[in-house]
Design a protein around this motif. Structure first.
Motif, PDB file in Angstrom:
ATOM      1  N   ILE A 185       0.280  -1.262  -8.227  1.00 28.30           N
ATOM      2  CA  ILE A 185       0.576  -0.791  -6.879  1.00 28.30           C
ATOM      3  C   ILE A 185       1.017  -1.975  -6.030  1.00 28.30           C
ATOM      4  CG2 ILE A 185      -0.440   0.236  -4.785  1.00 28.30           C
ATOM      5  CD1 ILE A 185      -0.240   2.237  -7.004  1.00 28.30           C
ATOM      6  N   GLY A 186       2.067  -1.778  -5.256  1.00 28.82           N
ATOM      7  CA  GLY A 186       2.500  -2.770  -4.273  1.00 28.82           C
ATOM      8  C   GLY A 186       2.167  -2.243  -2.885  1.00 28.82           C
ATOM      9  N   ILE A 187       1.322  -2.973  -2.167  1.00 28.38           N
ATOM     10  CA  ILE A 187       0.890  -2.525  -0.832  1.00 28.38           C
ATOM     11  C   ILE A 187       1.514  -3.457   0.203  1.00 28.38           C
ATOM     12  CG2 ILE A 187      -1.095  -2.104   0.671  1.00 28.38           C
ATOM     13  CD1 ILE A 187      -2.837  -1.817  -1.810  1.00 28.38           C
ATOM     14  N   CYS A 188       2.253  -2.915   1.157  1.00 27.83           N
ATOM     15  CA  CYS A 188       2.930  -3.776   2.129  1.00 27.83           C
ATOM     16  C   CYS A 188       1.921  -4.322   3.135  1.00 27.83           C
ATOM     17  CB  CYS A 188       4.063  -3.033   2.820  1.00 27.83           C
ATOM     18  SG  CYS A 188       3.567  -1.829   4.056  1.00 27.83           S
ATOM     19  N   HIS A 189       2.195  -5.539   3.597  1.00 30.76           N
ATOM     20  CA  HIS A 189       1.310  -6.150   4.598  1.00 30.76           C
ATOM     21  C   HIS A 189       1.430  -5.468   5.960  1.00 30.76           C
ATOM     22  CE1 HIS A 189      -1.031  -9.322   2.945  1.00 30.76           C
ATOM     23  NE2 HIS A 189      -0.008  -9.869   2.311  1.00 30.76           N
ATOM     24  N   LYS A 190       2.634  -5.058   6.282  1.00 28.94           N
ATOM     25  CA  LYS A 190       2.868  -4.455   7.602  1.00 28.94           C
ATOM     26  C   LYS A 190       2.044  -3.176   7.739  1.00 28.94           C
ATOM     27  CE  LYS A 190       6.705  -3.305  10.682  1.00 28.94           C
ATOM     28  NZ  LYS A 190       6.486  -4.437  11.624  1.00 28.94           N
ATOM     29  N   ARG A 191       1.372  -3.055   8.863  1.00 34.81           N
ATOM     30  CA  ARG A 191       0.560  -1.856   9.079  1.00 34.81           C
ATOM     31  C   ARG A 191       1.312  -0.853   9.941  1.00 34.81           C
ATOM     32  NH1 ARG A 191      -5.591  -4.439   9.210  1.00 34.81           N
ATOM     33  NH2 ARG A 191      -5.091  -5.947   7.566  1.00 34.81           N
ATOM     34  N   GLY A 192       0.961   0.412   9.790  1.00 31.55           N
ATOM     35  CA  GLY A 192       1.540   1.436  10.651  1.00 31.55           C
ATOM     36  C   GLY A 192       2.676   2.236  10.015  1.00 31.55           C
ATOM     37  N   ILE A 193       3.139   1.853   8.815  1.00 26.10           N
ATOM     38  CA  ILE A 193       4.142   2.685   8.132  1.00 26.10           C
ATOM     39  C   ILE A 193       3.356   3.677   7.291  1.00 26.10           C
ATOM     40  CG2 ILE A 193       6.203   2.748   6.686  1.00 26.10           C
ATOM     41  CD1 ILE A 193       6.437  -0.299   7.065  1.00 26.10           C
ATOM     42  N   ARG A 194       3.313   4.907   7.755  1.00 27.09           N
ATOM     43  CA  ARG A 194       2.451   5.895   7.113  1.00 27.09           C
ATOM     44  C   ARG A 194       2.969   6.314   5.741  1.00 27.09           C
ATOM     45  NH1 ARG A 194       1.735   7.891  12.872  1.00 27.09           N
ATOM     46  NH2 ARG A 194       3.974   7.894  12.671  1.00 27.09           N
ATOM     47  N   SER A 195       4.274   6.545   5.673  1.00 23.20           N
ATOM     48  CA  SER A 195       4.829   7.115   4.433  1.00 23.20           C
ATOM     49  C   SER A 195       6.338   7.004   4.469  1.00 23.20           C
ATOM     50  CB  SER A 195       4.427   8.590   4.311  1.00 23.20           C
ATOM     51  OG  SER A 195       5.181   9.353   5.246  1.00 23.20           O
ATOM     52  N   LEU A 196       6.982   7.579   3.429  1.00 26.00           N
ATOM     53  CA  LEU A 196       8.431   7.733   3.357  1.00 26.00           C
ATOM     54  C   LEU A 196       9.025   8.279   4.653  1.00 26.00           C
ATOM     55  CD1 LEU A 196       9.424   9.481  -0.004  1.00 26.00           C
ATOM     56  CD2 LEU A 196      10.361   7.381   0.954  1.00 26.00           C
ATOM     57  N   ARG A 197       8.340   9.230   5.293  1.00 24.57           N
ATOM     58  CA  ARG A 197       8.818   9.865   6.526  1.00 24.57           C
ATOM     59  C   ARG A 197       9.173   8.856   7.601  1.00 24.57           C
ATOM     60  NH1 ARG A 197      11.117  14.639   7.044  1.00 24.57           N
ATOM     61  NH2 ARG A 197       9.794  16.359   6.400  1.00 24.57           N
ATOM     62  N   ASP A 198       8.450   7.733   7.615  1.00 22.69           N
ATOM     63  CA  ASP A 198       8.619   6.744   8.684  1.00 22.69           C
ATOM     64  C   ASP A 198       9.729   5.747   8.392  1.00 22.69           C
ATOM     65  OD1 ASP A 198       6.535   7.832  10.100  1.00 22.69           O
ATOM     66  OD2 ASP A 198       5.043   6.352   9.459  1.00 22.69           O
TER      67      ASP A 198
END
Lengths: 303, 303
Positions: A185-198
């Motif tokens: 799994i690759g988890i982005c550092h940036k917070r607040g991107i909920r999903s593909l929708r964003d």
């Protein structure tokens, strides 16, 4: 006593004191079973997820010796059918104990009727987004990883950039033994991107970076080729902090179906073509009859 | 000595004397492994097929006791990951020993490496299309269905319109017994549409018609709900005459993965957004190392 979430649970040596309440679900193809139970001396619920381990090429020789007993079931011409019983240390079962477990865990792992939901952009705004925002989905465990407060010894790769950076670590379903069922799994550092929708054009540097550096890091570390890695996102995701799945092409991983998985390459191409492709898209995804989101759609007269 | 086929092989008590020659294939999702080897004192080949047993609802209580050892892998918050080792008699492996095995058995159970191909619009024109056109893919069996020269008794529904019409019939993989594994194919009457690649705005009436009337006919005949049907196309398809797959959402049908399946609803939405979406798209799909198309990509220096 009632265990608080966040308390470090003690490591167990065996299943002593386990009381079975219910088999929640099983999958005879994958050889999984999900069980609801409790441990003696506690009122807390426990959910136990068990999955037989894949065969290990490295240790198959050790399994095919005189220490593995055979019991014949039948013989017909050249075909002999047996039950083999290898020594326990060669035949482990991947097991996750969720304890204390909530009702949501119990529901998540229970067998249920499945339906397809077609979520338009409007329905996302009216039903899905308010639902996501109203739920106490805890992302604490994700932030623990990003802040190196948990699982830091499991990190495979990190790019620390706050906008385009990410952490790679093995998925809980992967025991890191076989590259053939590699699941990272690759988890982005940036917070607040909920999903593909964003996602929109402003996220292309992030997506490109995860695709490029993620693949490079995995290929280097595990000796696989780039064209042997499937790279994709889930919609709906199981948690609303943007993350990317990397699996080996030989691995028939769960969650690669249409109506769930979206290839990162397609995602990038679609956004390049039209920045608001994902905010505007009608997403089709499966939901179980007791999923809170399905119930929201049903209550809104959409099902 | 050389054992003759037809000799009753002796029942074995264990794998004593087994010599591993090669792991032929494995499936980490189904937990299978296929092995080529031999037994001491014989020149004959043996093929061993092993598959972990599904969990048994009846005996799961016996497994979740103090006799099943647990070894902790990691703990994060409420999630504890372990390897369980139950007693051997509760954790058997279904095993078939083919002995003596022929070369055909060995080939039958051997793996081919899988690769992902990213096919750009240019590569389609330069490699894939010439390949399709050079192959003697016979579509005669499709035309026999459309002309009612074959399988006419299997037709579930027909719309005879030459532009937007289609025939529905059960896929060969479906025995028509259980709606839970319903698998139906819709074949368009119009000839010359090879695949998704050829689709544009002019085909929207055809696609809409297949989606709407196809689902209606299936729901009426089999008593399923519209939101229990997955409707999709394959790229690459197994034959180059446009056809649509309808499967029950509960059915874990083969060929529903990303990199193969494309939801009809997504296809229609993409075309509405941009008529040449599919002629221009970069398609990702899997191919086996001996597939003629993979060999064309390799020969072109693309792999």
């Amino acid at each position: 006593r009632k265990l608080e979430s966040g308390d470090a649970a003690e490591a167990r040596d065996n299943f002593a004191g386990f009381k079975l309440i219910k088999v929640l679900n099983e999958n005879t193809r994958n050889k999984c079973i999900f069980v609801h139970g409790s441990f003696e001396g506690s009122d807390d619920d426990a959910v136990v997820l068990m999955e037989k381990t894949p065969f290990d090429k490295q240790s198959i020789s050790a399994m095919l010796t005189s220490t593995t007993d055979l019991k014949q079931v039948m013989q017909n011409d050249i075909y002999g059918v047996y039950t083999s019983s290898p020594p326990p240390d060669l035949n482990g079962i991947n097991t996750t104990i969720i304890y204390p477990a909530t009702d949501r865990h119990i529901m998540k792992y229970s067998a249920q009727q499945i339906y397809l939901i077609n979520e338009t952009a409007e329905e996302y705004q009216e039903i899905t987004l308010p639902f996501i925002e109203s739920q106490p989905f805890s992302l604490q465990w994700v932030y623990n990883i990003l802040d190196k407060k948990a699982e830091s010894d499991r990190i495979i790769f990190e790019d620390e950039d706050t906008d385009t950076g990410f952490i790679l670590l093995p998925d809980m379903k992967w025991d890191e033994k076989l590259t053939e069922n590699l699941y990272i799994i690759g988890i982005c550092h940036k917070r607040g991107i909920r999903s593909l929708r964003d996602l929109g054009r402003e996220h292309l540097p992030l997506l490109n970076n995860i695709a490029k550096k993620g693949k490079e890091a995995i290929c280097t570390k595990y000796g696989v080729k780039e064209n042997q890695l499937r790279v994709y996102l889930h919609y709906q995701p199981s948690y609303y902090h943007l993350h990317v799945h990397f699996t080996h092409v030989n691995f028939d991983a769960p969650g690669m179906n249409i109506g769930k998985a979206h290839l990162l390459l397609d995602v990038m191409e679609n956004i390049e073509m039209q920045s608001d492709y994902y905010p505007k898209k009608t997403f089709t995804f499966t939901a179980k009859e007791k999923d809170p989101l399905y119930l929201k759609y049903k209550a809104a007269g959409k099902m």
